[in-house]
Enzyme design. Structure first.
Site, PDB file in Angstrom:
ATOM      1  N   ASP A 156      -7.056   4.449  -4.607  1.00 52.29           N
ATOM      2  CA  ASP A 156      -7.538   4.172  -3.065  1.00 52.29           C
ATOM      3  C   ASP A 156      -8.270   5.479  -2.691  1.00 52.29           C
ATOM      4  OD1 ASP A 156      -7.359   2.155  -0.817  1.00 52.29           O
ATOM      5  OD2 ASP A 156      -6.851   3.758   0.136  1.00 52.29           O
ATOM      6  N   LYS A 211       0.873  -1.243  -0.150  1.00 54.55           N
ATOM      7  CA  LYS A 211       0.206  -0.044  -0.238  1.00 54.55           C
ATOM      8  C   LYS A 211       0.967   1.318   0.107  1.00 54.55           C
ATOM      9  CE  LYS A 211      -4.413   1.014   0.478  1.00 54.55           C
ATOM     10  NZ  LYS A 211      -5.504   0.224   0.454  1.00 54.55           N
TER      11      LYS A 211
HETATM   12  N1  GLU Z   1      -7.453   0.497  -2.977  1.00 53.37           N
HETATM   13  C1  GLU Z   1      -8.061  -0.841  -3.081  1.00 53.37           C
HETATM   14  C2  GLU Z   1      -8.447  -1.790  -2.052  1.00 53.37           C
HETATM   15  O1  GLU Z   1      -8.002  -1.211  -1.051  1.00 53.37           O
HETATM   16  C3  GLU Z   1      -7.883  -1.788  -4.418  1.00 53.37           C
HETATM   17  C4  GLU Z   1      -6.385  -2.045  -4.327  1.00 53.37           C
HETATM   18  C5  GLU Z   1      -6.110  -2.809  -5.821  1.00 53.37           C
HETATM   19  O2  GLU Z   1      -6.683  -2.760  -6.872  1.00 53.37           O
HETATM   20  O3  GLU Z   1      -4.700  -3.051  -5.966  1.00 53.37           O
HETATM   21  O4  GLU Z   1      -8.713  -2.790  -1.936  1.00 53.37           O
END
Ligand code: GLU
Length: 427
Positions: free
Chosen positions: A145, A105
């Site tokens: 996100d 992340k």
């Molecule tokens: N930010 C989204 C989550 O928390 C998507 C993450 C992604 O697609 O890699 O699941």
């Protein structure tokens, strides 16, 4: 003891599941910290000619099952601890839906609403310039996100491709369709949650009609959840954004709410001149009321959907939650000390790492399409998404029933079991 942080909460969830799994100490120790945590300074020339330096993070938590995967958040409250927690949850989420991906992340400490589009573009390109050596389709794949979107992904892709000197669409997901994005990705998080909710409703013998829903958050997850559930006959009675929300026992049309938000910015103003008249707003005995984000959580509804930020349902308010079902579309909306209170009250908490995994699942599909340079229709994407979400739901439901444990614990047991297996197999 100081206040517990998101990462403390993540570790306590890990420990609960590790105990049930009797996870060997050496694996548990490795799972208690990110594999790598990168912190960067990003200088950005602002429109007025001054230079501002922003702090960015990328936490690469675990890559036993595949490349690190997870979004990038732009928010003033981003911090190292939060990014670590979110990257741990990404690791778990990818394992819950059995994707061949690890977890990561990223985030930048910024209020993007205060930046011009040009400043935002320079900031996004600066993030990639600082981190591109650690990113790539086989290394670490970012995505949207909180407060990031397909345009930001496009800038990041373009910057990356300039730096490495070749096309690499699979280095990032959530891209615009014109640059190799996947059909269905924009509403995939919400759609995945809807598929899971359909199974929950079937288990509980309930029908969408007359099922009331309150949704906290109106972004990448919440706004689409409102629209998809409304289309399926659910009664959306409350929605909110960071400024506040609105509650209408007669039901809210989320498309109209979105229109108002786009014009004026605030959902709290939804009532003005639309389904609720100004008169009714003044008369609190009428069907339509403004609500705060805290009040929304405690409304007497059938389904509560936290779809904003973490730490919303805590030991302070858990006892006042009236909804019998909570579908977590946000990451980490419920703290571990709230979980036993909810479990004791028979509230079914469908955990984030299952119910919001639709986003990363379609991100994975996006990468698969990029790698084969062959693109699927939206219908094809949704058929595949539905199967993955429903299979994952049933595996976790079965585990919950077998051991009489909360769904969250069941989900962590499934996920950690899979991650630990990959770590063991690597030796
Ligand atoms: N930010 C989204 C989550 O928390 C998507 C993450 C992604 O697609 O890699 O699941």
């Amino acid at each position: 003891m100081g206040e517990q942080t998101a990462f403390d909460f993540a570790l306590s969830q890990l420990d609960t599941a590790a105990k049930i799994l009797q996870l060997p100490e050496n694996l548990l120790a490795q799972l208690r910290a990110p594999y790598r945590l990168l912190t960067v300074s990003i200088p950005v020339v602002m429109d007025n000619g001054t230079t501002k330096v922003f702090t960015g993070y990328r936490s690469q938590y675990n890559h036993a099952r595949g490349p690190f995967k997870g979004g990038i958040r732009y928010h003033p409250q981003v911090n190292e601890d939060e990014v670590k927690a979110l990257s741990f949850w990404m690791t778990m989420k990818c394992a819950v839906v059995n994707l061949p991906l690890g977890g990561g992340k990223g985030g930048i400490i910024v209020n993007p609403k205060e930046l011009s589009a040009d400043e935002l573009e320079r900031l996004s390109r600066g993030y990639v310039l600082q981190l591109y050596k650690y990113l790539g389709p086989d290394q670490d794949i970012p995505a949207p996100d909180v407060y990031t979107n397909s345009q930001i992904m496009a800038w990041m892709l373009d910057e990356y491709e300039k730096l490495v000197g070749h096309h690499a669409p699979g280095m990032i997901t959530g891209k615009p369709l014109s640059l190799g994005g996947s059909a269905g990705r924009s509403f995939a998080t919400a759609m995945g949650g809807v598929y899971v909710l359909e199974e929950v409703m079937a288990k509980l013998g309930k029908k969408p009609k007359n099922t009331t829903v309150a949704i906290q958050g109106f972004g990448n997850a919440g706004s689409f959840a409102a629209k998809l559930l409304f289309e399926r006959g659910y009664k959306i009675v409350a929605v909110s954004d960071s400024q506040g929300g609105v509650y209408n026992i007669d039901g809210i049309d989320p498309v109209k709410a979105e229109g108002i938000k786009k014009q004026g910015g605030m959902l709290g103003c939804y009532c003005l001149g639309t389904v609720c008249s100004t008169e009714e707003m003044k008369n609190l005995d009428g069907p339509c009321h403004p609500v705060t984000n805290e009040e929304l959580l405690e409304l007497d509804v059938d389904v509560l959907i936290p779809a904003a930020l973490e730490n919303q349902i805590t030991k302070e308010n858990a006892d006042r939650i009236k909804a019998p079902v909570i579908l977590e579309l946000a990451n980490g909306p419920t703290t571990p000390d709230a979980d036993p209170i909810l479990f004791g009250k028979n509230v079914l908490v469908v955990p984030d790492i299952l119910s919001n995994a639709g986003g990363v699942t379609v991100s994975y599909f996006e990468q698969v399409q990029n790698a084969s340079n062959y693109y699927w229709t939206e219908a094809e994407v949704l058929i595949k998404l539905e199967k993955i979400m429903k299979d994952a739901f049933h595996a976790i439901w079965e585990m919950k029933e077998r051991h009489q444990i909360p769904m969250r614990t069941a989900a962590f047991v499934v996920a950690i079991g899979r991650v630990a297996q990959a770590m063991k197999d690597r030796g």
